[in-house]
Design a protein around this motif. Structure first.
Motif, PDB file in Angstrom:
ATOM      1  N   UNK A 113      -2.743   0.530  -0.278  1.00 10.27           N
ATOM      2  CA  UNK A 113      -3.067   0.930  -1.649  1.00 10.27           C
ATOM      3  C   UNK A 113      -4.575   0.982  -1.866  1.00 10.27           C
ATOM      4  N   UNK A 114      -5.253  -0.038  -1.352  1.00 13.24           N
ATOM      5  CA  UNK A 114      -6.711  -0.068  -1.506  1.00 13.24           C
ATOM      6  C   UNK A 114      -7.347   1.094  -0.757  1.00 13.24           C
ATOM      7  N   UNK A 115      -6.823   1.336   0.453  1.00 16.00           N
ATOM      8  CA  UNK A 115      -7.372   2.428   1.264  1.00 16.00           C
ATOM      9  C   UNK A 115      -7.200   3.742   0.517  1.00 16.00           C
ATOM     10  N   UNK A 116      -6.032   3.897  -0.082  1.00 14.85           N
ATOM     11  CA  UNK A 116      -5.752   5.132  -0.794  1.00 14.85           C
ATOM     12  C   UNK A 116      -6.691   5.276  -2.001  1.00 14.85           C
ATOM     13  N   UNK A 131     -12.573  -5.209  -1.124  1.00 17.81           N
ATOM     14  CA  UNK A 131     -11.560  -6.129  -1.638  1.00 17.81           C
ATOM     15  C   UNK A 131     -10.495  -6.479  -0.596  1.00 17.81           C
ATOM     16  N   UNK A 132     -10.470  -5.695   0.475  1.00 20.59           N
ATOM     17  CA  UNK A 132      -9.543  -6.023   1.567  1.00 20.59           C
ATOM     18  C   UNK A 132      -9.810  -7.432   2.081  1.00 20.59           C
ATOM     19  N   UNK A 186      -8.423  -6.753 -10.938  1.00 14.53           N
ATOM     20  CA  UNK A 186      -9.209  -6.530 -12.145  1.00 14.53           C
ATOM     21  C   UNK A 186     -10.679  -6.296 -11.825  1.00 14.53           C
ATOM     22  N   UNK A 187     -11.205  -7.025 -10.846  1.00 14.01           N
ATOM     23  CA  UNK A 187     -12.599  -6.776 -10.451  1.00 14.01           C
ATOM     24  C   UNK A 187     -12.742  -5.364  -9.919  1.00 14.01           C
ATOM     25  N   UNK A 188     -11.791  -4.949  -9.097  1.00  9.38           N
ATOM     26  CA  UNK A 188     -11.862  -3.608  -8.515  1.00  9.38           C
ATOM     27  C   UNK A 188     -11.822  -2.557  -9.630  1.00  9.38           C
TER      28      UNK A 188
END
Ligand SMILES: Nc1nc2c(ncn2[C@@H]2O[C@H](COP(=O)(O)OP(=O)(O)OP(=O)(O)O)[C@@H](O)[C@H]2O)c(=O)[nH]1
Ligand SMILES: [Mg+2]
Length: 659
Positions: free
Chosen positions: A474-477, A515-516, A560-562
């Motif tokens: 999800x983060x990568x996307x 964030x990973x 939330x930070x992201x």
């Protein structure tokens, strides 16, 4: 410098920073440099520095002297023992000491029965009315100490109740508490305690976490997977007479080993060295015993000897309270304070300053851009006006109608700019979606399901692994999408720049991949927790429920930070467009006004040219001033001369006000 002094110094820097930031904001406002993105950036910097907390957690088996050490390091100034410390189990619930201006000095206690409900500790924090509150009088140390005795309170419950509360496990009986003669079991009365007092160090953002011993730590997953891993420093305490016992080792392995870096944030204290002082041995013999204990403990824990610090908390406290300097030296407390100061505070300061420097850099770029537009507009006007020198009335008239035509054309181009905005927002929505709470919840569904199955869950590790790899995906996307948005913005901005000679520059997309790392740390703390002795506990529905809740709250903070970063990025792009539109409209107004003056009087042209020259000078000064103000922000904690002048009369008042 001791921990307390170092912390004080850190506080002074933060107060100065807040004051300077306030001055910068006012100055920017006065000079019309405060657009939405700059304002947001300022707000972030301010809250980052203001709310910066440093958490020091004291973790150890019961009766090693955690509370006594807290008394000796932080509370000796009250002239007595403040945190209850006594033989046997004393502190029954995790106790957090900190300071929040908006709350009166008080002790808040969360009843243990809240464990029967599904909310995570983090969620209880935001409902203060569910906590039992006791007001504290900081000027009355005796009352303070009396009130704090509450953290040692217990209740006696049946086996069933103890099981439901997470203190009784049928499948690992050796860990269960003793059953009293009446068949009842002693459990803590409270689940968590929050102490809010205006102690000088707490006021500056120090948070102290005192914890109960092994089984009590394990009973609250949030402590293990959230509070302790997030602490900036953990002080692990052993007793000099016993060295590393089996249960000390379990705590160390289960809660404190960190892989890779971070060993400097773990401090091991060999407490109670006074128990080795003995009138029949020479000082050398005593020292040899202490050295031997240090060497063995360091070896068992796999640490360099220098990281095990011998101390006597109790004698240190007594020495400070009675003003006995010789005893204080003998207690070796000052050496521990030094280590805490250098290690913890030094680290923290470095991290905060680096983060702040990044923010200030971006602030400078944003403000610099606004000045750049103004400078360019002035230069263009200058060329335009110079070309009118010695020209007749009809040329001037022609110029006027040309500007008006340009203005009309520009007004119709609003739609084009609007289109860029709406495409941008539409694309952003996908990123927002990926990082939203519902998405996170959905991603956690499978894990929640696996944990909720009755019986022993062998597949839990696998479920964790799968969940986290999906989260990573999800983060990568999100990162990929952000990259695409950035390319879209770059292309659109380039086009707008060519068409309207704007100087838009697409802001760099946030690095969400970062964030990973957070995800990895969270995953590790959970797996470590599950791996050792808690697999059996997982068979209890309540335990699993609490675990998932704790995980979800922690992950939500990361997401939330992201999201915050994505929002700031969006604001920066949007406010650039707004700023250029606004400046351009003003520019048309100014140009028309100049033509009008030239048409009215022959001297109008020269006057206007002189004015533009002046404005250019003013801009140069603004530029220099911006550099000066921002570099002060990055500077060492000492007031620059301009600030000293401004605050010379009442420096403390000014600082306090800013704080
Ligand atoms: N002789 C000696 N006794 C100490 C020292 N530090 C603590 N103690 C005593 O050890 C006992 C336990 O200390 P606490 O501070 O309550 O220990 P704790 O680690 O907070 O224990 P729990 O709250 O039960 O988890 C108390 O009686 C203290 O007075 C020390 O340096 N020397
Ligand atoms: Mg204690």
């Amino acid at each position: 410098m001791s921990f307390n002094e170092k912390f004080d110094q850190h506080g002074v820097w933060r107060r100065e920073f807040a004051l300077r930031l306030k001055l910068l904001a006012e100055w920017m406002k006065d000079h019309d440099l405060l657009d939405a993105a700059v304002e947001e950036q300022l707000r972030r910097l301010e809250s980052q520095v203001r709310s910066d907390k440093v958490m020091v957690a004291f973790v150890a088996e019961f009766s090693r002297g955690k509370s006594e050490l807290i008394n000796a390091i932080f509370f000796a100034g009250y002239g007595r023992r403040i945190m209850p410390a006594s033989a046997g189990r004393t502190t029954m619930c995790p106790t957090e000491l900190g300071y929040d201006v908006d709350v009166p000095p008080c002790l808040r206690l969360l009843p243990i029965e809240t464990r029967l409900q599904k909310q995570a500790l983090m969620e209880w924090r935001v409902v203060p009315e569910k906590w039992t509150r006791i007001d504290l009088d900081v000027n009355d140390p005796a009352q303070l100490a009396r009130a704090l005795e509450k953290v040692a309170e217990v209740r006696h419950v049946t086996q069933d109740e103890a099981r439901a509360l997470g203190f009784w496990h049928d499948n690992n009986p050796e860990d269960n508490p003793r059953v009293g003669p009446d068949g009842l079991i002693e459990v803590p009365k409270w689940r968590h305690a929050l102490i809010n007092i205006a102690h000088p160090l707490l006021k500056q953002g120090l948070v102290i976490l005192d914890t109960p011993g092994l089984n009590a730590i394990g009973a609250e997953p949030e402590l293990t997977v959230s509070l302790i891993p997030q602490a900036h420093a953990v002080v692990f305490i052993l007793a000099a007479d016993t060295g590393v016992t089996k249960s000390d080792l379990s705590i160390w392995r289960e809660h404190l080993i960190t892989e890779g870096d971070g060993t400097e944030t773990r401090l091991v204290v060999l407490n109670k060295i006074d128990t080795l002082w003995d009138a029949l041995s020479t000082p050398e013999q005593v020292q040899a015993q202490i050295d031997k204990q240090i060497a063995t403990s360091a070896e068992i824990l796999g640490l360099p000897r220098s990281q095990v610090i011998p101390v006597s908390a109790q004698k240190g406290l007594v020495a400070k309270v009675t003003g006995n300097e010789a005893l204080l030296q003998a207690s070796q407390l000052p050496a521990l304070e030094l280590a805490l100061g250098q290690g913890v505070m030094g680290q923290r300061q470095k991290i905060l300053r680096t983060a702040v420097a990044g923010g200030i850099g971006e602030l400078k770029t944003e403000a610099g851009r606004a000045m750049h537009i103004r400078r360019r507009d002035l230069a263009e006007q200058m060329i335009e006006l110079r070309s009118l020198r010695g020209k007749n009335v009809s040329v001037i008239k022609h110029m006027r109608s040309r500007i008006e035509q340009e203005q009309a054309e520009f007004d119709t181009s609003g739609a084009q700019i609007h289109a860029v905005r709406s495409v941008h927002l539409k694309l952003l929505r996908d990123v927002f979606n990926l990082l939203s709470t519902p998405t996170l919840k959905a991603e956690l569904a499978e894990l929640t399901h696996a944990l909720k199955q009755p019986g022993i869950k062998l597949g839990v590790k696998k479920a964790y692994g799968k969940t986290f790899s999906r989260l990573r995906e999800g983060l990568k996307k999100s990162q990929l999408l952000s990259g695409e948005i950035q390319s879209m913005l770059t292309a659109s901005f380039r086009q707008l720049n060519a068409e309207f000679s704007f100087s838009l520059q697409a802001p760099k997309e946030p690095e969400l991949i970062r964030y990973e790392n957070d995800l990895e740390l969270i995953k590790r703390s959970h797996l470590k927790y599950l791996g050792i002795s808690n697999v059996l506990k997982l068979s209890q529905a309540e335990f699993s429920e609490r675990l998932v809740r704790a995980l979800a709250t922690r992950l939500r903070m990361v997401y939330e930070s992201a999201l915050g970063e994505v929002e700031l990025w969006n604001k920066s792009a949007a406010s650039q467009l707004d700023a250029q539109l606004r400046e351009r409209r003003r520019n048309f107004g100014r140009r028309l006004e100049a033509i009008e003056r030239i048409q009215q009087a022959a001297s109008g042209l020269d006057e206007r040219i002189a004015e533009i020259n002046d404005q250019e000078k003013v801009l140069n000064e603004l530029d220099a001033k911006l550099m000066e103000l921002t570099s002060h922000l990055l500077g060492a904690p000492s007031l620059p001369s301009t600030l000293q002048d401004a605050t010379a009369a009442t420096p403390n008042a000014a600082l306090t006000e800013a704080a």
